[in-house]
Design an enzyme around this catalytic site. Structure first.
Site, PDB file in Angstrom:
ATOM      1  N   ASN A  46     -14.044   5.809   4.235  1.00 30.88           N
ATOM      2  CA  ASN A  46     -14.273   4.790   5.272  1.00 30.88           C
ATOM      3  C   ASN A  46     -13.463   5.005   6.541  1.00 30.88           C
ATOM      4  O   ASN A  46     -13.909   4.674   7.637  1.00 30.88           O
ATOM      5  CB  ASN A  46     -13.992   3.390   4.709  1.00 30.88           C
ATOM      6  CG  ASN A  46     -15.066   2.961   3.730  1.00 30.88           C
ATOM      7  OD1 ASN A  46     -16.208   3.410   3.819  1.00 30.88           O
ATOM      8  ND2 ASN A  46     -14.709   2.123   2.786  1.00 30.88           N
TER       9      ASN A  46
ATOM     10  N   TYR B  82       0.812  -1.225   0.000  1.00 30.12           N
ATOM     11  CA  TYR B  82       0.000   0.000   0.000  1.00 30.12           C
ATOM     12  C   TYR B  82       0.847   1.279   0.000  1.00 30.12           C
ATOM     13  O   TYR B  82       0.307   2.376  -0.078  1.00 30.12           O
ATOM     14  CB  TYR B  82      -0.950   0.016   1.197  1.00 30.12           C
ATOM     15  CG  TYR B  82      -1.955  -1.102   1.163  1.00 30.12           C
ATOM     16  CD1 TYR B  82      -3.007  -1.088   0.234  1.00 30.12           C
ATOM     17  CD2 TYR B  82      -1.870  -2.180   2.035  1.00 30.12           C
ATOM     18  CE1 TYR B  82      -3.931  -2.116   0.184  1.00 30.12           C
ATOM     19  CE2 TYR B  82      -2.797  -3.209   1.999  1.00 30.12           C
ATOM     20  CZ  TYR B  82      -3.821  -3.180   1.062  1.00 30.12           C
ATOM     21  OH  TYR B  82      -4.743  -4.201   1.020  1.00 30.12           O
TER      22      TYR B  82
ATOM     23  N   ASP C 298      -6.639  11.210   2.686  1.00 29.98           N
ATOM     24  CA  ASP C 298      -6.757  11.457   1.250  1.00 29.98           C
ATOM     25  C   ASP C 298      -8.170  11.941   0.928  1.00 29.98           C
ATOM     26  O   ASP C 298      -9.114  11.637   1.650  1.00 29.98           O
ATOM     27  CB  ASP C 298      -6.447  10.174   0.470  1.00 29.98           C
ATOM     28  CG  ASP C 298      -7.403   9.042   0.820  1.00 29.98           C
ATOM     29  OD1 ASP C 298      -8.155   8.609  -0.063  1.00 29.98           O
ATOM     30  OD2 ASP C 298      -7.413   8.580   1.989  1.00 29.98           O
TER      31      ASP C 298
ATOM     32  N   ASN D  44     -10.694   0.942   7.118  1.00 29.40           N
ATOM     33  CA  ASN D  44     -12.098   1.014   7.525  1.00 29.40           C
ATOM     34  C   ASN D  44     -12.320   0.747   9.012  1.00 29.40           C
ATOM     35  O   ASN D  44     -13.447   0.834   9.496  1.00 29.40           O
ATOM     36  CB  ASN D  44     -12.965   0.077   6.661  1.00 29.40           C
ATOM     37  CG  ASN D  44     -12.505  -1.359   6.743  1.00 29.40           C
ATOM     38  OD1 ASN D  44     -11.427  -1.640   7.286  1.00 29.40           O
ATOM     39  ND2 ASN D  44     -13.291  -2.276   6.217  1.00 29.40           N
TER      40      ASN D  44
ATOM     41  N   HIS E 166      -4.547   6.218  -1.212  1.00 30.20           N
ATOM     42  CA  HIS E 166      -5.219   6.056   0.078  1.00 30.20           C
ATOM     43  C   HIS E 166      -4.249   6.218   1.260  1.00 30.20           C
ATOM     44  O   HIS E 166      -4.679   6.346   2.393  1.00 30.20           O
ATOM     45  CB  HIS E 166      -5.861   4.661   0.133  1.00 30.20           C
ATOM     46  CG  HIS E 166      -7.276   4.655   0.633  1.00 30.20           C
ATOM     47  ND1 HIS E 166      -8.054   5.786   0.738  1.00 30.20           N
ATOM     48  CD2 HIS E 166      -8.063   3.633   1.068  1.00 30.20           C
ATOM     49  CE1 HIS E 166      -9.250   5.456   1.212  1.00 30.20           C
ATOM     50  NE2 HIS E 166      -9.273   4.166   1.419  1.00 30.20           N
TER      51      HIS E 166
ATOM     52  N   TYR F 116      -6.110  -1.373   9.310  1.00 31.06           N
ATOM     53  CA  TYR F 116      -6.693  -1.168   7.983  1.00 31.06           C
ATOM     54  C   TYR F 116      -7.672   0.000   8.064  1.00 31.06           C
ATOM     55  O   TYR F 116      -8.262   0.285   9.106  1.00 31.06           O
ATOM     56  CB  TYR F 116      -7.338  -2.421   7.382  1.00 31.06           C
ATOM     57  CG  TYR F 116      -6.291  -3.407   6.918  1.00 31.06           C
ATOM     58  CD1 TYR F 116      -5.628  -3.219   5.713  1.00 31.06           C
ATOM     59  CD2 TYR F 116      -5.925  -4.478   7.736  1.00 31.06           C
ATOM     60  CE1 TYR F 116      -4.624  -4.092   5.314  1.00 31.06           C
ATOM     61  CE2 TYR F 116      -4.917  -5.351   7.343  1.00 31.06           C
ATOM     62  CZ  TYR F 116      -4.271  -5.151   6.121  1.00 31.06           C
ATOM     63  OH  TYR F 116      -3.263  -5.997   5.737  1.00 31.06           O
TER      64      TYR F 116
END
Length: 198
Positions: free
Chosen positions: A123, A25, A102, A77, A30, A75
């Site tokens: 999220n 990632y 973001d 969310n 994100h 993570y």
């Protein structure tokens, strides 16, 4: 009124960068919140690697205050689980939880500082609102650009990486985001908005 803040720890602010943990990632749209925390940590010459409150953390002096830098490893969310835990532990009111995230509705590299507001479909912010029980916490939104066409999958877009000119632009924006956070903590929201909402 300091909401009976936990004096022994002295932490007055949480500065939370949002992202997803794991190398795959890195440098994705994100993860600009993580990148902004990393950039700030580099400038302050401190590692953000103490594992606490389901986050990688480090306590620093920033903008004249004692600030806990946080990169939740839950993570995106579930970011609120980490933020809620730290806020409760340090008795930090929501208006001292500053979130770097973001934003797909802003052009690449544009910053927007807000004192609060809805999650706007994000999220990570949604989860934080849920766990703090309010949407009245400040944020520095970092523009990552809109998806190229309406049919483009949003997840593919935000998990995509920057390239070319966008990479240069976002690198500068990430540096400015840390300065914007410092200005918010030191000078308050109005000053920060005037200087950085461009």
């Amino acid at each position: 009124m300091l909401f009976g803040r936990n004096k022994t720890s002295g932490v007055e602010w949480l500065l939370v960068g949002l992202g997803n943990p794991g190398d795959k990632y890195d440098n994705t749209r994100h993860n600009v919140g993580f990148a902004a925390i990393d950039q700030l940590a580099e400038e302050l010459r401190v590692p953000v690697q103490k594992l606490k409150y389901r986050s990688l953390t480090q306590t620093v002096e920033l903008g004249g205050a004692k600030v806990l830098l946080m990169k939740p490893i839950t993570y995106m969310n579930l970011s609120g689980e980490a933020v809620g835990e730290a806020a409760r532990f340090f008795k930090i009111p929501a208006d001292h939880v500053l979130v770097l995230s973001d934003d797909v509705s802003l052009p690449v590299g544009k910053l927007r500082i807000r004192k609060g507001g809805s999650a706007g479909g994000h999220n990570g912010l949604k989860s934080i609102i849920q766990h703090l029980g309010t949407d009245q916490f400040p944020r520095v939104k970092i523009g990552v650009g809109e998806k190229p066409h309406p049919d483009y999958d949003m997840a593919d877009w935000v998990l995509g990486k920057f390239a070319g000119e966008d990479l240069k632009t976002i690198t500068q924006a990430i540096q400015r985001a840390g300065k914007a956070a410092e200005c918010y903590i030191h000078d308050g929201p109005d000053q920060a908005m005037n200087r950085f909402n461009g």
